[in-house]
Enzyme design. Structure first.
Site, PDB file in Angstrom:
ATOM      1  N   ASP A  28     -12.134  12.414  16.985  1.00 38.14           N
ATOM      2  CA  ASP A  28     -13.087  12.708  18.140  1.00 38.14           C
ATOM      3  C   ASP A  28     -14.066  13.513  17.477  1.00 38.14           C
ATOM      4  O   ASP A  28     -13.980  14.104  16.437  1.00 38.14           O
ATOM      5  CB  ASP A  28     -12.403  13.407  19.277  1.00 38.14           C
ATOM      6  CG  ASP A  28     -13.254  13.685  20.482  1.00 38.14           C
ATOM      7  OD1 ASP A  28     -14.090  12.699  20.768  1.00 38.14           O
ATOM      8  OD2 ASP A  28     -12.946  14.718  21.151  1.00 38.14           O
ATOM      9  N   SER A  29     -15.123  13.733  18.238  1.00 35.71           N
ATOM     10  CA  SER A  29     -16.291  14.805  17.587  1.00 35.71           C
ATOM     11  C   SER A  29     -15.619  16.068  17.940  1.00 35.71           C
ATOM     12  O   SER A  29     -16.118  16.988  17.240  1.00 35.71           O
ATOM     13  CB  SER A  29     -17.408  14.440  18.740  1.00 35.71           C
ATOM     14  OG  SER A  29     -17.056  14.866  19.976  1.00 35.71           O
ATOM     15  N   GLY A  61     -22.368  12.168  22.273  1.00 41.91           N
ATOM     16  CA  GLY A  61     -23.001  11.442  23.380  1.00 41.91           C
ATOM     17  C   GLY A  61     -24.555  11.445  23.287  1.00 41.91           C
ATOM     18  O   GLY A  61     -25.238  10.831  24.243  1.00 41.91           O
ATOM     19  N   CYS A  91     -12.461   8.979  21.383  1.00 39.65           N
ATOM     20  CA  CYS A  91     -13.798   9.243  21.638  1.00 39.65           C
ATOM     21  C   CYS A  91     -14.486   7.973  22.340  1.00 39.65           C
ATOM     22  O   CYS A  91     -14.557   7.001  21.710  1.00 39.65           O
ATOM     23  CB  CYS A  91     -14.507   9.646  20.344  1.00 39.65           C
ATOM     24  SG  CYS A  91     -16.405   9.779  20.736  1.00 39.65           S
ATOM     25  N   ASN A  92     -14.973   8.306  23.538  1.00 35.58           N
ATOM     26  CA  ASN A  92     -15.453   7.117  24.303  1.00 35.58           C
ATOM     27  C   ASN A  92     -16.859   6.522  23.861  1.00 35.58           C
ATOM     28  O   ASN A  92     -17.123   5.353  23.649  1.00 35.58           O
ATOM     29  CB  ASN A  92     -15.495   7.559  25.751  1.00 35.58           C
ATOM     30  CG  ASN A  92     -14.585   7.484  26.558  1.00 35.58           C
ATOM     31  OD1 ASN A  92     -14.091   6.547  27.158  1.00 35.58           O
ATOM     32  ND2 ASN A  92     -13.486   8.788  26.452  1.00 35.58           N
ATOM     33  N   THR A  93     -17.540   7.623  23.143  1.00 35.59           N
ATOM     34  CA  THR A  93     -18.919   7.054  22.737  1.00 35.59           C
ATOM     35  C   THR A  93     -18.544   6.224  21.589  1.00 35.59           C
ATOM     36  O   THR A  93     -19.455   5.195  21.291  1.00 35.59           O
ATOM     37  CB  THR A  93     -19.812   8.298  22.518  1.00 35.59           C
ATOM     38  OG1 THR A  93     -19.800   9.256  23.404  1.00 35.59           O
ATOM     39  CG2 THR A  93     -20.994   8.093  21.906  1.00 35.59           C
ATOM     40  N   CYS A 200     -14.781  10.349  28.996  1.00 37.07           N
ATOM     41  CA  CYS A 200     -14.942  11.197  27.858  1.00 37.07           C
ATOM     42  C   CYS A 200     -13.619  11.851  27.736  1.00 37.07           C
ATOM     43  O   CYS A 200     -12.915  12.424  28.650  1.00 37.07           O
ATOM     44  CB  CYS A 200     -16.142  12.119  27.798  1.00 37.07           C
ATOM     45  SG  CYS A 200     -16.208  13.223  26.405  1.00 37.07           S
ATOM     46  N   THR A 201     -12.913  11.711  26.330  1.00 42.89           N
ATOM     47  CA  THR A 201     -11.511  12.450  26.513  1.00 42.89           C
ATOM     48  C   THR A 201     -11.736  13.825  26.204  1.00 42.89           C
ATOM     49  O   THR A 201     -10.762  14.537  26.564  1.00 42.89           O
ATOM     50  CB  THR A 201     -11.183  12.073  24.833  1.00 42.89           C
ATOM     51  OG1 THR A 201     -11.968  12.478  23.784  1.00 42.89           O
ATOM     52  CG2 THR A 201     -10.636  10.758  24.711  1.00 42.89           C
ATOM     53  N   HIS A 202     -12.782  14.728  26.213  1.00 48.03           N
ATOM     54  CA  HIS A 202     -12.884  16.174  26.684  1.00 48.03           C
ATOM     55  C   HIS A 202     -12.740  16.316  28.002  1.00 48.03           C
ATOM     56  O   HIS A 202     -12.206  17.360  28.407  1.00 48.03           O
ATOM     57  CB  HIS A 202     -14.236  16.520  26.379  1.00 48.03           C
ATOM     58  CG  HIS A 202     -14.734  16.763  24.946  1.00 48.03           C
ATOM     59  ND1 HIS A 202     -15.194  15.706  23.786  1.00 48.03           N
ATOM     60  CD2 HIS A 202     -14.934  18.128  24.035  1.00 48.03           C
ATOM     61  CE1 HIS A 202     -15.135  16.417  22.931  1.00 48.03           C
ATOM     62  NE2 HIS A 202     -15.024  17.676  22.862  1.00 48.03           N
TER      63      HIS A 202
END
Length: 292
Positions: A28-29, A61, A91-93, A200-202
């Site tokens: 992920d970011s 994002g 990470c969805n992006t 978003c996984t956050h």
């Protein structure tokens, strides 16, 4: 292309004749992908994991597709050197902008979070709201995935540019975060949504804040839960499920290991030992400079 503070290569000690014991790569970011890691701990307790946070270049994002593709290839090249058996784009992006392209470039399975999340959402409701990064919202990835399953579902998307920086700065309890969340959710509440997707996984890290602002009848979909279910099925199909005890999770970041470790303890329940990976010449984001 990159260097690491640890010895590169097969640190897990499995042989090529034992691919089941190879680790799953998760990236992920930043800390958002820890929501996927927690689900792996719950659903796949025998699997070893390598987690990578691209903290030097977050947030993703607001990036272009070309930038995201460069970042994802950097990470996947590194993951390949770690001999992973599968990678989860937590990470969805990245899932929205890069997954379909890079799947054709690597010889290990790569799973994204959007399709599992879309499938789960359609099973729950007909008026679906999606909160995500601006890049994911602009891509229309969730709307397209949902409509491919059921074209009669109504979908509203809201890009939420402030959420990831607030989470990475550990400002979840800040009253300002609640006010930002209220503003992002208001147009979805006005549309009388029956289901909300964390795009978003956050965002599961904001669950107490978001739940307090939503009508009680609104169901919440966390794609992290469903992508790990998909991982389980994929591992079984490929004969790659590990039946041996897992090795400790290995954590690596492109930014500051200490910052990630301090943030990670809140979500993991323990302080992770984090190594630094230097992708040569990467531009450090302003947010990472602020966090340093």
């Amino acid at each position: 292309m990159y260097s690491s503070s640890s010895i590169e290569g097969n640190l897990y000690g499995f042989s090529e004749q034992e691919p089941q014991r190879a680790p799953i790569g998760v990236f992920d970011s930043g800390v958002g992908g820890l929501t996927v890691l927690r689900q792996i701990y719950r659903q796949l307790p025998n699997e070893s994991v390598i987690y990578f946070g691209d903290t030097a270049r977050l947030p993703y994002g607001i990036r272009s597709q070309a930038e995201i593709l460069t970042f994802v290839r950097d990470i996947l090249d590194w993951m390949q050197q770690q001999h992973v058996k599968m990678v989860v784009m937590a990470c969805n992006t990245s899932s929205a902008l890069a997954l379909d392209i890079v799947r054709e470039e690597y010889d290990f399975p790569i799973l994204g979070v959007i399709l599992p999340g879309a499938k789960a959402a359609v099973q729950q409701g007909k008026r679906i709201g999606v909160i995500s990064t601006p890049a994911t919202a602009k891509s229309n990835a969730y709307r397209q995935a949902i409509w491919e399953i059921d074209p009669n579902v109504e979908v509203w998307q809201v890009g939420c540019p402030e959420f990831v920086p607030l989470i990475e700065q550990n400002r979840i309890q800040d009253p300002y975060t609640t006010e930002v969340a209220r503003a992002y959710l208001e147009p979805l509440i006005q549309q009388d949504i029956d289901t909300l997707v964390y795009g978003c996984t956050h965002y599961p890290l904001l669950a107490p804040v978001l739940r307090s602002l939503l009508p009680p009848q609104v169901k919440i979909i966390d794609p992290a839960v469903h992508v790990v279910t998909a991982c389980t099925q994929e591992l079984d199909i490929l004969g790659l499920s590990n039946t041996h005890p897992p090795l400790p999770t290995r954590f690596a970041v492109s930014g500051c290991p200490q910052q990630f470790s301090q943030s990670g303890v809140n979500w993991l329940g323990y302080t992770p030992l984090v190594e630094a990976v230097d992708f040569t010449g990467i531009p450090v984001s302003q947010l990472q400079q602020d966090l340093a």
